[in-house]
Design a protein around this motif. Structure first.
Motif: not given
Length: 341
Positions: A223, A268, A291-297, A300
């Motif tokens: 992050d 990521c 991962g889902i968090k990495e997909e979001t990053l 963006k």
């Protein structure tokens, strides 16, 4: 009583610098250039950094100014506090981990005045790799044009090896981003290359860069790294795209942005690259298993890239020459997957 309007103002941000600050300041107070002010900013340290600074100021009251920040602002924020009060014709920046040759600022200032240069660069020595380098070669010096600016931007370098005319920071006012973990200087360096009219060099190793084992970039989580990457990309565009010199150097500026974009993507998908190995044949798997968090990053990051980069990869000569083919293909795959709003 201090003399104002010095030849060079040297700015030193310091945070928990117990182990290195005395050496750093010792190299500055003993500069052969006499008309110098050294502005040291305590960035809300929790050790005895402030006490070390205070002792130095008491010993050299004609040279040293100390500032105590009431909160941690990061190196950029600490530098900004000093920039607001610097009086020198030229500005130099030194990190508290590092130290400089005793004649650094005399040589840089003398060269700057000889040709009324906006920027003068010098060589540096990196302890961790036992290497020395000068980023600004003779072929890039003198009056700047589009070609020189492109090569300077694409070549990179450091703020700390240089001196800058103070007006580059003041007309208009430009300041650094606060609380940045890494890539903190890149936008300012690119801005300076676009803003300056001339540059020269001193072909001597004057700055000693000391890479500490516990530096922030080695321990940063995903992050924090993403925030640094995203912030650097946005800052380069925001500070530079309205400048009259931007269009002539756009290929190099966009190469710099895409390099950072590549850093962010690779961070990521690091676990997947580590698991399957670095290969163009594995690129789809890297993204399939992210991962889902990495997909979001990544989503963006890709939307920002599409907003601020106007040209592609294959037509940019700096991208083709300097970024590995695997990394270019990874960026292209990321664009396909996450580039839609």
């Amino acid at each position: 009583m201090r003399i104002t309007d010095e030849k060079v103002s040297v700015i030193v941000p310091a945070y928990n610098a117990h182990d290195t600050l005395a050496r750093c300041l010792g190299s500055l107070v003993n500069q052969t250039l006499q008309d110098i002010e050294i502005i040291v900013v305590n960035d809300a340290s929790t050790d005895d950094t402030w006490e070390i600074m205070s002792r130095c100021e008491k010993q050299f009251p004609d040279k040293v100014i100390i500032i105590n920040s009431d909160r941690n602002r990061g190196a950029g924020g600490a530098r900004n506090m000093a920039l607001d009060m610097a009086s020198g014709e030229y500005i130099g920046l030194v990190d508290s981990d590092d130290y400089v040759a005793p004649n650094m600022y005399e040589l840089l200032y003398s060269k700057a005045k000889d040709g009324d240069y906006d920027i003068v660069d010098s060589g540096f020595y990196q302890e961790a790799t036992d290497t020395a380098r000068l980023y600004t070669g003779d072929e890039l010096t003198g009056i700047l044009n589009d070609e020189k600016r492109k090569r300077l931007i694409a070549g990179g370098g450091y703020l700390v090896t240089k001196v800058f005319k103070r007006e580059l920071w003041q007309k208009p006012v430009i300041r650094m981003r606060e609380n940045v973990k890494c890539l903190a200087d890149m936008d300012i360096l690119i801005y300076m290359f676009l803003r300056a009219s001339s540059i020269d060099n001193v072909k001597e190793i004057l700055y000693k860069y000391c890479d500490l084992s516990d530096s922030a970039t080695k321990t940063m989580d995903v992050d924090a790294y993403f925030d640094s990457v995203y912030g650097a990309m946005q800052a380069i565009y925001d500070s530079c795209h309205r400048m009259s010199t931007y269009a002539g150097a756009i290929a190099a500026v966009e190469y710099a942005i895409l390099s950072i974009y590549s850093f962010g993507i690779n961070r990521c998908i690091y676990d997947q690259i580590h698991k399957y190995g670095a290969s163009t044949e594995k690129i789809k798997i890297y993204f399939d298993e992210v991962g889902i968090k990495e997909e979001t990053l990544l989503h963006k990051l890709t939307l920002l890239k599409n907003k601020i980069v106007s040209n592609g990869y294959d037509m940019n000569p700096f991208v083709v020459a300097k970024i590995k083919e695997l990394d270019i293909e990874i960026m292209k795959e990321c664009d396909k997957r996450f580039g839609r709003g």
